[in-house]
Design a protein around this motif. Structure first.
Motif, PDB file in Angstrom:
ATOM      1  N   GLU A   1      72.238  38.118  98.975  1.00 12.98           N
ATOM      2  CA  GLU A   1      71.692  38.470 100.289  1.00 12.98           C
ATOM      3  C   GLU A   1      72.663  38.167 101.420  1.00 12.98           C
ATOM      4  O   GLU A   1      73.335  37.145 101.425  1.00 12.98           O
ATOM      5  CB  GLU A   1      70.404  37.691 100.558  1.00 12.98           C
ATOM      6  N   THR A   2      72.695  39.089 102.376  1.00 13.98           N
ATOM      7  CA  THR A   2      73.423  38.890 103.621  1.00 13.98           C
ATOM      8  C   THR A   2      72.481  39.250 104.758  1.00 13.98           C
ATOM      9  O   THR A   2      71.811  40.285 104.706  1.00 13.98           O
ATOM     10  CB  THR A   2      74.685  39.782 103.689  1.00 13.98           C
ATOM     11  N   VAL A   3      72.410  38.396 105.759  1.00 16.82           N
ATOM     12  CA  VAL A   3      71.592  38.644 106.940  1.00 16.82           C
ATOM     13  C   VAL A   3      72.548  38.958 108.082  1.00 16.82           C
ATOM     14  O   VAL A   3      73.438  38.165 108.379  1.00 16.82           O
ATOM     15  CB  VAL A   3      70.709  37.419 107.276  1.00 16.82           C
ATOM     16  N   GLU A   4      72.367  40.129 108.711  1.00 22.72           N
ATOM     17  CA  GLU A   4      73.284  40.563 109.757  1.00 22.72           C
ATOM     18  C   GLU A   4      72.626  40.603 111.126  1.00 22.72           C
ATOM     19  O   GLU A   4      71.445  40.950 111.249  1.00 22.72           O
ATOM     20  CB  GLU A   4      73.826  41.961 109.445  1.00 22.72           C
ATOM     21  N   ASP A   5      73.414  40.275 112.134  1.00 26.50           N
ATOM     22  CA  ASP A   5      73.052  40.445 113.539  1.00 26.50           C
ATOM     23  C   ASP A   5      71.786  39.698 113.955  1.00 26.50           C
ATOM     24  O   ASP A   5      71.055  40.145 114.834  1.00 26.50           O
ATOM     25  CB  ASP A   5      72.919  41.935 113.874  1.00 26.50           C
ATOM     26  N   ARG A   6      71.542  38.544 113.351  1.00 23.13           N
ATOM     27  CA  ARG A   6      70.387  37.713 113.717  1.00 23.13           C
ATOM     28  C   ARG A   6      70.850  36.365 114.303  1.00 23.13           C
ATOM     29  O   ARG A   6      70.050  35.456 114.501  1.00 23.13           O
ATOM     30  CB  ARG A   6      69.478  37.477 112.510  1.00 23.13           C
ATOM     31  N   ILE A   7      72.159  36.261 114.531  1.00 24.12           N
ATOM     32  CA  ILE A   7      72.758  35.067 115.124  1.00 24.12           C
ATOM     33  C   ILE A   7      73.774  35.572 116.148  1.00 24.12           C
ATOM     34  O   ILE A   7      74.490  36.538 115.872  1.00 24.12           O
ATOM     35  CB  ILE A   7      73.502  34.212 114.071  1.00 24.12           C
ATOM     36  N   TRP A   8      73.826  34.947 117.317  1.00 21.81           N
ATOM     37  CA  TRP A   8      74.816  35.353 118.305  1.00 21.81           C
ATOM     38  C   TRP A   8      75.366  34.160 119.059  1.00 21.81           C
ATOM     39  O   TRP A   8      74.810  33.074 119.012  1.00 21.81           O
ATOM     40  CB  TRP A   8      74.255  36.378 119.286  1.00 21.81           C
ATOM     41  N   SER A   9      76.474  34.398 119.760  1.00 19.84           N
ATOM     42  CA  SER A   9      77.072  33.375 120.603  1.00 19.84           C
ATOM     43  C   SER A   9      77.801  34.065 121.757  1.00 19.84           C
ATOM     44  O   SER A   9      77.981  35.285 121.755  1.00 19.84           O
ATOM     45  CB  SER A   9      78.044  32.496 119.816  1.00 19.84           C
ATOM     46  N   TYR A  10      78.233  33.254 122.698  1.00 20.35           N
ATOM     47  CA  TYR A  10      79.023  33.745 123.826  1.00 20.35           C
ATOM     48  C   TYR A  10      80.410  33.128 123.721  1.00 20.35           C
ATOM     49  O   TYR A  10      80.572  31.927 123.875  1.00 20.35           O
ATOM     50  CB  TYR A  10      78.351  33.378 125.156  1.00 20.35           C
ATOM     51  N   ASP A  11      81.406  33.966 123.427  1.00 23.95           N
ATOM     52  CA  ASP A  11      82.781  33.481 123.287  1.00 23.95           C
ATOM     53  C   ASP A  11      83.415  33.177 124.638  1.00 23.95           C
ATOM     54  O   ASP A  11      84.265  32.313 124.745  1.00 23.95           O
ATOM     55  CB  ASP A  11      83.633  34.509 122.542  1.00 23.95           C
ATOM     56  N   GLN A  12      82.998  33.916 125.663  1.00 21.46           N
ATOM     57  CA  GLN A  12      83.501  33.708 127.023  1.00 21.46           C
ATOM     58  C   GLN A  12      82.326  33.802 127.978  1.00 21.46           C
ATOM     59  O   GLN A  12      82.181  34.791 128.705  1.00 21.46           O
ATOM     60  CB  GLN A  12      84.571  34.740 127.366  1.00 21.46           C
ATOM     61  N   PRO A  13      81.462  32.786 127.974  1.00 20.88           N
ATOM     62  CA  PRO A  13      80.271  32.865 128.822  1.00 20.88           C
ATOM     63  C   PRO A  13      80.618  32.891 130.310  1.00 20.88           C
ATOM     64  O   PRO A  13      81.666  32.401 130.731  1.00 20.88           O
ATOM     65  CB  PRO A  13      79.492  31.602 128.465  1.00 20.88           C
ATOM     66  N   ALA A  14      79.729  33.460 131.075  1.00 16.37           N
ATOM     67  CA  ALA A  14      79.887  33.554 132.519  1.00 16.37           C
ATOM     68  C   ALA A  14      79.822  32.172 133.166  1.00 16.37           C
ATOM     69  O   ALA A  14      79.368  31.201 132.550  1.00 16.37           O
ATOM     70  CB  ALA A  14      78.799  34.453 133.093  1.00 16.37           C
ATOM     71  N   GLU A  15      80.253  32.112 134.406  1.00 13.92           N
ATOM     72  CA  GLU A  15      80.234  30.865 135.163  1.00 13.92           C
ATOM     73  C   GLU A  15      78.821  30.275 135.167  1.00 13.92           C
ATOM     74  O   GLU A  15      77.839  30.991 135.318  1.00 13.92           O
ATOM     75  CB  GLU A  15      80.679  31.130 136.604  1.00 13.92           C
ATOM     76  N   GLY A  16      78.743  28.991 134.950  1.00  9.91           N
ATOM     77  CA  GLY A  16      77.463  28.301 134.895  1.00  9.91           C
ATOM     78  C   GLY A  16      76.931  28.130 133.475  1.00  9.91           C
ATOM     79  O   GLY A  16      75.994  27.374 133.248  1.00  9.91           O
ATOM     80  N   TYR A  17      77.526  28.857 132.507  1.00 11.36           N
ATOM     81  CA  TYR A  17      77.051  28.802 131.127  1.00 11.36           C
ATOM     82  C   TYR A  17      78.167  28.434 130.142  1.00 11.36           C
ATOM     83  O   TYR A  17      78.015  28.581 128.940  1.00 11.36           O
ATOM     84  CB  TYR A  17      76.395  30.144 130.739  1.00 11.36           C
ATOM     85  N   GLN A  18      79.285  27.912 130.661  1.00 15.22           N
ATOM     86  CA  GLN A  18      80.430  27.577 129.815  1.00 15.22           C
ATOM     87  C   GLN A  18      80.092  26.528 128.754  1.00 15.22           C
ATOM     88  O   GLN A  18      80.728  26.480 127.716  1.00 15.22           O
ATOM     89  CB  GLN A  18      81.625  27.081 130.652  1.00 15.22           C
ATOM     90  N   ALA A  19      79.088  25.702 128.998  1.00 18.16           N
ATOM     91  CA  ALA A  19      78.725  24.650 128.038  1.00 18.16           C
ATOM     92  C   ALA A  19      78.302  25.220 126.683  1.00 18.16           C
ATOM     93  O   ALA A  19      78.428  24.548 125.669  1.00 18.16           O
ATOM     94  CB  ALA A  19      77.609  23.777 128.604  1.00 18.16           C
ATOM     95  N   ILE A  20      77.810  26.471 126.657  1.00 16.96           N
ATOM     96  CA  ILE A  20      77.373  27.045 125.378  1.00 16.96           C
ATOM     97  C   ILE A  20      78.442  27.928 124.738  1.00 16.96           C
ATOM     98  O   ILE A  20      78.154  28.644 123.769  1.00 16.96           O
ATOM     99  CB  ILE A  20      76.033  27.809 125.507  1.00 16.96           C
ATOM    100  N   LYS A  21      79.658  27.855 125.221  1.00 21.51           N
ATOM    101  CA  LYS A  21      80.747  28.634 124.621  1.00 21.51           C
ATOM    102  C   LYS A  21      80.844  28.306 123.123  1.00 21.51           C
ATOM    103  O   LYS A  21      80.992  27.149 122.736  1.00 21.51           O
ATOM    104  CB  LYS A  21      82.073  28.311 125.290  1.00 21.51           C
ATOM    105  N   GLY A  22      80.703  29.341 122.302  1.00 24.01           N
ATOM    106  CA  GLY A  22      80.799  29.160 120.858  1.00 24.01           C
ATOM    107  C   GLY A  22      79.552  28.610 120.196  1.00 24.01           C
ATOM    108  O   GLY A  22      79.460  28.571 118.969  1.00 24.01           O
ATOM    109  N   TYR A  23      78.571  28.163 120.973  1.00 25.37           N
ATOM    110  CA  TYR A  23      77.311  27.694 120.392  1.00 25.37           C
ATOM    111  C   TYR A  23      76.541  28.891 119.875  1.00 25.37           C
ATOM    112  O   TYR A  23      76.723  30.015 120.343  1.00 25.37           O
ATOM    113  CB  TYR A  23      76.487  26.940 121.438  1.00 25.37           C
ATOM    114  N   LEU A  24      75.677  28.662 118.898  1.00 27.96           N
ATOM    115  CA  LEU A  24      75.009  29.749 118.180  1.00 27.96           C
ATOM    116  C   LEU A  24      73.512  29.762 118.443  1.00 27.96           C
ATOM    117  O   LEU A  24      72.863  28.717 118.435  1.00 27.96           O
ATOM    118  CB  LEU A  24      75.260  29.587 116.681  1.00 27.96           C
ATOM    119  N   SER A  25      73.010  30.958 118.657  1.00 30.12           N
ATOM    120  CA  SER A  25      71.577  31.130 118.851  1.00 30.12           C
ATOM    121  C   SER A  25      71.043  32.010 117.727  1.00 30.12           C
ATOM    122  O   SER A  25      71.691  32.981 117.326  1.00 30.12           O
ATOM    123  CB  SER A  25      71.303  31.766 120.213  1.00 30.12           C
ATOM    124  N   PHE A  26      69.894  31.653 117.213  1.00 29.99           N
ATOM    125  CA  PHE A  26      69.281  32.339 116.078  1.00 29.99           C
ATOM    126  C   PHE A  26      68.000  33.037 116.508  1.00 29.99           C
ATOM    127  O   PHE A  26      67.164  32.435 117.186  1.00 29.99           O
ATOM    128  CB  PHE A  26      68.879  31.328 114.992  1.00 29.99           C
TER     129      PHE A  26
END
Length: 166
Positions: free
Chosen positions: A98-123
């Motif tokens: 099994e492979t699950v696709e496109d159900r996890i995302w992140s921000y590689d270059q988040p906008a100003e004010g959201y840099q703390a979540i750079k590279g963090y993953l959301s499910f």
């Protein structure tokens, strides 16, 4: 049993609030732990339950170190007016084809004010089981937002029939 303070999703701010959360977050797939952390961020955005953005959400962003399985980037990307461009991932389940696709995302270059979540993953709340302090979350209605709905959330959550024209 811990009594949780109710959170009314209509009172979540715009632009979204980003803050560290000490909550214990777990993501499991068929009993296997995919991610486990107490070092995440959450984004509270008016008219959602934790996860994506646009109108009301509660989204959790987990550090990459919380994952027990490696991810592979996919071609999918989406744009959030607050956080910027999101990168999506697939996850291949060990001991399975099994492979699950496109159900996890992140921000590689988040906008100003959201840099703390750079590279963090959301499910997205599915197809896995997601837990906040031991409580299994329910997926936000619809499949667009991916929010984690917990018992403490009150109010109309975007994606439900009552919010189609909000």
């Amino acid at each position: 049993m811990t009594i949780k303070t109710p959170l009314n999703v209509q009172s979540f701010p715009r632009p979204p609030l980003l803050e560290r959360t000490p909550r214990h977050l777990q993501v499991k797939y068929k009993g296997q732990v995919i991610a486990d952390t107490t070092e995440a961020y959450w984004v509270l955005e008016t008219y959602h339950a934790p996860i994506y953005s646009l109108i009301q959400t509660q989204a959790y962003y987990l550090p990459p170190s919380s994952l027990s399985i490696p991810l592979t980037k996919t071609r999918k990307s989406t744009y959030c007016e607050w956080k910027g461009w999101a990168t999506y991932y697939s996850l291949s389940i060990p001991q399975s084809s099994e492979t699950v696709e496109d159900r996890i995302w992140s921000y590689d270059q988040p906008a100003e004010g959201y840099q703390a979540i750079k590279g963090y993953l959301s499910f997205y709340a599915g197809p896995w089981q997601c837990f906040v302090d031991g409580e299994e979350v329910q997926p936000q209605p619809g499949d667009f937002y991916g929010g984690w709905v917990t018992e403490e959330l009150e109010g109309l959550i975007k994606g439900s029939k009552q919010t189609r024209h909000l």
